[in-house]
Design an enzyme around this catalytic site. Structure first.
Site, PDB file in Angstrom:
ATOM      1  N   HIS A 119       0.642  -1.192  -0.037  1.00 59.43           N
ATOM      2  CA  HIS A 119      -0.145  -0.084  -0.030  1.00 59.43           C
ATOM      3  C   HIS A 119       0.799   1.287   0.156  1.00 59.43           C
ATOM      4  O   HIS A 119       0.391   2.404  -0.330  1.00 59.43           O
ATOM      5  CB  HIS A 119      -0.947  -0.041   1.101  1.00 59.43           C
ATOM      6  CG  HIS A 119      -2.064  -0.929   1.204  1.00 59.43           C
ATOM      7  ND1 HIS A 119      -2.707  -1.206   0.199  1.00 59.43           N
ATOM      8  CD2 HIS A 119      -2.315  -1.965   1.984  1.00 59.43           C
ATOM      9  CE1 HIS A 119      -3.731  -2.205   0.368  1.00 59.43           C
ATOM     10  NE2 HIS A 119      -3.493  -2.725   1.608  1.00 59.43           N
ATOM     11  N   ASP A 146      -4.671 -12.595   3.146  1.00 59.91           N
ATOM     12  CA  ASP A 146      -6.090 -12.165   3.522  1.00 59.91           C
ATOM     13  C   ASP A 146      -7.115 -12.594   2.774  1.00 59.91           C
ATOM     14  O   ASP A 146      -8.354 -12.249   2.976  1.00 59.91           O
ATOM     15  CB  ASP A 146      -5.915 -10.678   3.883  1.00 59.91           C
ATOM     16  CG  ASP A 146      -5.096  -9.799   3.323  1.00 59.91           C
ATOM     17  OD1 ASP A 146      -4.713 -10.438   2.168  1.00 59.91           O
ATOM     18  OD2 ASP A 146      -5.012  -8.530   3.382  1.00 59.91           O
TER      19      ASP A 146
HETATM   20  C1  SP5 Z   1      -1.047  -5.041   4.025  1.00 61.68           C
HETATM   21  C2  SP5 Z   1      -2.622  -4.955   4.108  1.00 61.68           C
HETATM   22  O1  SP5 Z   1      -3.160  -6.059   4.067  1.00 61.68           O
HETATM   23  N1  SP5 Z   1      -3.337  -3.997   4.463  1.00 61.68           N
HETATM   24  C3  SP5 Z   1      -4.539  -3.618   4.861  1.00 61.68           C
HETATM   25  C4  SP5 Z   1      -5.032  -2.570   5.484  1.00 61.68           C
HETATM   26  C5  SP5 Z   1      -6.381  -2.227   5.702  1.00 61.68           C
HETATM   27  N2  SP5 Z   1      -6.934  -1.300   6.576  1.00 61.68           N
HETATM   28  C6  SP5 Z   1      -8.275  -0.906   6.334  1.00 61.68           C
HETATM   29  C7  SP5 Z   1      -8.852  -1.259   7.334  1.00 61.68           C
HETATM   30  C8  SP5 Z   1     -10.603  -1.059   7.099  1.00 61.68           C
HETATM   31  C9  SP5 Z   1     -11.271  -1.260   8.407  1.00 61.68           C
HETATM   32  N3  SP5 Z   1     -12.470  -2.077   8.218  1.00 61.68           N
HETATM   33  C10 SP5 Z   1     -12.880  -2.874   9.097  1.00 61.68           C
HETATM   34  C11 SP5 Z   1     -13.696  -3.855   8.713  1.00 61.68           C
HETATM   35  C12 SP5 Z   1     -13.867  -4.792   9.915  1.00 61.68           C
HETATM   36  N4  SP5 Z   1     -14.910  -5.781   9.489  1.00 61.68           N
HETATM   37 ZN    ZN Z   2      -4.174  -6.787   2.639  1.00 62.21          ZN
END
Ligand code: SP5
Ligand code: ZN
Length: 341
Positions: free
Chosen positions: A162, A285
């Site tokens: 990212h 993921d």
């Molecule tokens: C490297 C990587 O996989 N980074 C991912 C970063 C994501 N961060 C954003 C999180 C958004 C949160 N949404 C919460 C939903 C939970 N059900």
């Molecule tokens: Zn990710």
């Protein structure tokens, strides 16, 4: 045997929380325990050889990232401790610079907002050191592969995909896979395939106008998922790079069969490009029970993805990205990597 490049330095990056949708503080999902689970699973195989990374210095990182941005990462923590902030447990801004014509401000919080895209790239005392050693793991894996290894695994933490030329985002600070791909690109033709659940927006940013590195990302549709502002199917590169980027946005609930169909399309683009090297941004993921994911690829599906990518027969650097179901992370990674040994 497969070389696994890993440094204990990642433990210095351990933010106390991140900020989720709606402003709720949750324990930092991208935590050191992830590495312990993977190391544990690797130690139970007879083919993983864990090795310290080589220090490549800053040049290969500056080749991909803006110098002022890297200087910000290196110096912001000391400034943060000197600042008036009430809670200094982690550096996070509260204002963000929309890239619509922003000025670069002098104040620390202003620069934090300028260089950070969201509230999950939390900076603490050891973040810069950890991010550097993570990039050096990717570079070491690239060097191993350039020296003749069929594949090598960069057990990177923090992850990287990212992080753009001049910004941190989504747990990422330095774009490890891009640094490795750019380093390899001075030797021969490189393709980069990103299978993390989230769009590799940083990688897309870095290579968007280049035709010498083909970049492909398979991910949850940004219409509903983070990073929201990149990863759409109509983003295919710009200028000389037009036609050398490809996004595969997938719907919620995507299963093994649907995922593998998209992967096959990606693999045929890579075959047509005829690279010598492949860099894989390997996020786990996409796993069915990931706390951040909505895709339903099983552990067997992840192994099959590894099998098909390995079937390209390319010299391959595999760089760790996301994956937050710590209980499943070990077996998902060993299943995937086992196809490349
Ligand atoms: C490297 C990587 O996989 N980074 C991912 C970063 C994501 N961060 C954003 C999180 C958004 C949160 N949404 C919460 C939903 C939970 N059900
Ligand atoms: Zn990710």
């Amino acid at each position: 045997m497969m070389k696994v490049f890993y440094s204990e330095t990642h433990r210095k990056h351990d933010p106390p929380f991140e900020v989720f949708d709606g402003g709720v503080r949750v324990p930092y999902l991208e935590n050191p325990d992830r590495m312990d689970r993977i190391l544990n699973a690797l130690s139970e195989t007879d083919w993983a050889e864990v090795t310290e990374p080589t220090d490549f210095g800053l040049d290969p990182i500056h080749a991909v990232h803006d110098r002022d941005y890297i200087h910000f990462l290196a110096s912001c923590w000391t400034e943060w401790l000197d600042s008036e902030a009430k809670d200094k447990s982690t550096l996070l801004p509260s204002t963000f610079a929309l890239r619509r014509n922003p000025q670069k401000p002098a104040s620390l919080l202003g620069r934090a907002g300028y260089y950070m895209m969201d509230l999950s790239a939390c900076i603490v005392e050891g973040t810069y050191q950890a991010a550097l050693s993570s990039a050096h793991c990717a570079l070491s894996a690239a060097q191993a592969v350039a020296n003749g290894e069929r594949s090598a695994f960069a057990l990177c933490r923090p992850p990287g995909h990212h992080a753009g030329k001049d910004y941190a985002a989504g747990y990422c600070f330095i774009n490890n896979a891009s640094v490795a791909a750019n380093w390899l690109s001075s030797k021969d033709k490189v393709a980069l395939l990103d299978i993390d659940y989230h769009c590799g927006n940083g990688t897309q940013d870095i290579f968007y106008e280049r035709e010498d590195v083909l970049t492909i990302s398979i991910h949850a549709d940004p219409d509903f998922e983070y990073p929201h502002f990149a990863g759409f199917a109509d983003e295919t590169g710009k200028g000389a790079g037009l036609g050398f980027h490809k996004n595969f946005p997938l719907e919620k609930g995507t299963d093994n069969a649907r995922y593998l169909a998209a992967l096959e399309e990606a693999l045929s683009l890579i075959r047509r490009f005829e690279p010598k090297y492949l860099v894989v941004s390997a996020g786990m993921d996409i796993y069915a029970d990931d706390p951040l994911g909505t895709i339903r690829v099983t552990t067997d599906g992840i192994r099959e993805i590894g099998h098909r990518i390995s079937g390209l027969g390319l010299r391959t650097v595999i760089a760790m990205e996301g994956g937050y179901n710590n209980d499943a992370l070990g077996r998902n990674i060993t299943g995937f990597l086992g196809e490349f040994k």
